[in-house]
Design a protein around this motif. Sequence first.
Motif, short mmCIF file in Angstrom:
data_model
loop_
_atom_site.label_atom_id
_atom_site.label_comp_id
_atom_site.label_asym_id
_atom_site.label_seq_id
_atom_site.Cartn_x
_atom_site.Cartn_y
_atom_site.Cartn_z
N THR A 234 0.79 -1.27 -0.07
CA THR A 234 -0.10 -0.02 -0.17
C THR A 234 0.98 1.11 0.13
O THR A 234 2.05 1.42 0.53
N ILE A 235 0.40 2.38 -0.43
CA ILE A 235 1.00 3.72 -0.55
C ILE A 235 -0.05 4.52 0.34
O ILE A 235 -1.07 4.68 0.01
N THR A 236 0.54 5.13 1.20
CA THR A 236 -0.05 6.07 2.13
C THR A 236 0.45 7.44 1.82
O THR A 236 1.66 7.72 2.06
N ALA A 237 -0.36 8.41 1.49
CA ALA A 237 0.13 9.92 1.19
C ALA A 237 -0.49 10.89 2.37
O ALA A 237 -1.77 10.60 2.59
N ASP A 238 0.37 11.71 2.99
CA ASP A 238 0.00 12.61 3.95
C ASP A 238 -0.48 13.74 3.07
O ASP A 238 0.05 14.43 1.85
N VAL A 239 -1.80 14.40 3.35
CA VAL A 239 -2.42 15.54 2.45
C VAL A 239 -2.72 16.69 3.47
O VAL A 239 -3.15 16.15 4.65
N ARG A 240 -2.51 17.84 3.20
CA ARG A 240 -2.95 19.09 4.10
C ARG A 240 -3.96 19.94 3.25
O ARG A 240 -3.58 20.26 2.18
N ASN A 241 -5.18 20.22 3.70
CA ASN A 241 -6.08 21.22 3.14
C ASN A 241 -5.50 22.54 3.64
O ASN A 241 -5.62 22.96 4.79
N THR A 242 -4.83 23.30 2.72
CA THR A 242 -4.46 24.67 2.82
C THR A 242 -5.49 25.78 2.50
O THR A 242 -5.13 26.91 2.81
N GLY A 243 -6.77 25.23 1.98
CA GLY A 243 -7.74 26.30 1.66
C GLY A 243 -8.75 26.41 2.70
O GLY A 243 -8.46 26.03 3.91
N GLU A 244 -9.78 26.99 2.43
CA GLU A 244 -10.81 27.34 3.31
C GLU A 244 -12.16 26.73 2.92
O GLU A 244 -13.19 27.26 3.50
N ARG A 245 -12.14 25.74 2.27
CA ARG A 245 -13.46 24.82 1.99
C ARG A 245 -12.90 23.37 2.12
O ARG A 245 -11.90 22.90 1.84
N ALA A 246 -13.93 22.51 2.71
CA ALA A 246 -13.68 21.21 2.63
C ALA A 246 -13.40 20.53 1.38
O ALA A 246 -13.93 20.94 0.13
N LEU A 247 -12.75 19.22 1.53
CA LEU A 247 -11.98 18.64 0.44
C LEU A 247 -12.41 17.04 0.47
O LEU A 247 -12.38 16.56 1.40
N ASP A 248 -13.11 16.55 -0.66
CA ASP A 248 -13.30 15.31 -0.73
C ASP A 248 -12.34 14.63 -1.75
O ASP A 248 -12.28 14.85 -3.04
N LEU A 249 -11.35 13.74 -1.43
CA LEU A 249 -10.14 13.44 -2.11
C LEU A 249 -10.29 12.15 -2.73
O LEU A 249 -10.85 11.04 -2.39
N SER A 250 -10.10 12.25 -4.14
CA SER A 250 -10.05 11.02 -4.97
C SER A 250 -8.86 11.10 -5.82
O SER A 250 -7.90 11.95 -5.80
N GLY A 251 -8.45 10.23 -6.78
CA GLY A 251 -7.18 10.20 -7.39
C GLY A 251 -6.85 8.86 -7.98
O GLY A 251 -7.56 7.82 -7.60
N SER A 252 -5.54 8.78 -8.29
CA SER A 252 -4.88 7.58 -8.80
C SER A 252 -3.30 7.69 -8.73
O SER A 252 -2.66 8.54 -8.51
N LEU A 253 -2.69 6.52 -8.58
CA LEU A 253 -1.32 6.38 -8.53
C LEU A 253 -0.93 5.39 -9.82
O LEU A 253 -1.45 4.44 -9.92
N ASN A 254 0.22 6.02 -10.22
CA ASN A 254 1.20 5.39 -11.39
C ASN A 254 2.46 4.82 -11.16
O ASN A 254 3.12 5.66 -10.57
N LEU A 255 2.75 3.72 -11.24
CA LEU A 255 4.22 3.27 -11.15
C LEU A 255 4.91 3.13 -12.52
O LEU A 255 4.53 2.64 -13.32
N VAL A 256 5.94 3.68 -12.60
CA VAL A 256 6.83 3.84 -13.73
C VAL A 256 8.27 3.74 -13.31
O VAL A 256 8.83 3.67 -12.35
N ASP A 257 9.03 3.51 -14.33
CA ASP A 257 10.62 3.39 -14.37
C ASP A 257 10.79 2.33 -13.20
O ASP A 257 11.91 2.32 -12.62
N GLY A 258 9.99 1.22 -13.46
CA GLY A 258 10.35 0.11 -12.60
C GLY A 258 11.56 -0.78 -13.03
O GLY A 258 11.96 -0.57 -14.09
N PRO A 259 11.68 -1.93 -12.42
CA PRO A 259 12.70 -3.15 -12.66
C PRO A 259 12.41 -3.33 -14.28
O PRO A 259 11.36 -3.78 -14.86
N GLY A 260 13.45 -3.47 -15.28
CA GLY A 260 13.20 -3.42 -16.66
C GLY A 260 12.42 -2.61 -17.31
O GLY A 260 11.45 -2.79 -18.18
N ALA A 261 12.18 -1.33 -16.77
CA ALA A 261 11.50 -0.34 -17.44
C ALA A 261 9.97 -0.71 -17.16
O ALA A 261 9.01 -0.30 -17.90
N MET A 262 9.49 -1.40 -16.27
CA MET A 262 8.04 -1.91 -15.97
C MET A 262 7.10 -0.56 -15.80
O MET A 262 7.79 0.57 -15.21
#
Length: 343
Positions: free
Chosen positions: A198-226
């Motif tokens: 698993t990958i866990t990311a720290d996130v800080r809300n630096t604005g003045e409205r609430a946030l509902d977070l979504s998104g995705s993670l890509n892995l590149v440049d792995g072994p054998g350029a995977m």
Amino acid sequence: MPSRAAVVLAILIAGATAAAVPASADDGRIGIRLLEAPVDRRDDPRARVYVIDHLNPGTKIERRIEVANNAPTPRTIELYPAGAAIEDDAFTIAEDRTANELSEWISLDRPSVDLDPYSRTTVLATVDVPAAAARGERYAVVWAQASAPTGSPGAGNVGVVHRVGIRVYLDVGPGGEPPSSFEIGDLTASRRPDGVPTITADVRNTGERALDLSGSLNLVDGPGAMRAGPYPVTLGTTLAPGTAGQVVVELDARLPDGPWTAELTLASGLLKETSTVTLTLPPPGASTRATAGDGRPFLGWTLVGVAVVALVAAGLHRDRIAARRPRARRASAGVRPAGRTRP
């Protein structure tokens, strides 16, 4: 037979309802969805499923909401607002019909609707902000609720209450809407005992409205350029203004350890931020931490090394030139090196 039937509350805070589908039992399924959004938010995906707005004190808004009966029997569906809050990085609903300040500002044009099987109707919700309302963001839910009574088909001796709702995020204050922003901090790679990383990311809300977070993670440049991904962010992280939290991405247990370049993109509505780091997946039970901005560190060190070599080479060349110049000046002035004669 028990003297009192158990009651099960099925809750879904929904932004949209699926099209009506036939049910094999009288399961009491219902749906709710928002039919309109402010003109200035028409491109905001959050505003199409939640009531999100900014109002000055003493003003009001109206929103049309669709309520659906997705069951094969008629239903009476109750409609009401209730309080909500953001706690522990999550949008938290108040118990039952517990009110808060915002829910008391919300009214519906009907307290309930009677719907035939697989039918739907439209209700009007109004948010009326008092003139004396204080500045700040508030949260509530507009609920649709239906009960499957004890003894009905599929319910037996269990009374089932189905409840679906639409979140309300309302900021109040004079002037325009306050800004929204967030920052992605460090990423931590871990591996569960079952081998799933698993990958866990720290996130800080630096604005003045609430946030509902979504998104995705890509892995590149792995072994054998995977390359691997995209892996979706586990949904459910909501950050109040000025607070920090975490999002989690679950990866494939078959991935090699790396090293990888991890590219995490997070969004809340129209806001989007990306962080790139280099990390290696650890063994089960361990974790490794990577600081945001550390993407492709080996390239950075290579460039630094090239620059240092170039500076050293330039310095040596300059020293050689400087060492030749005194001899050249002495020769041009008729001075001969000591111990030598001219034929």
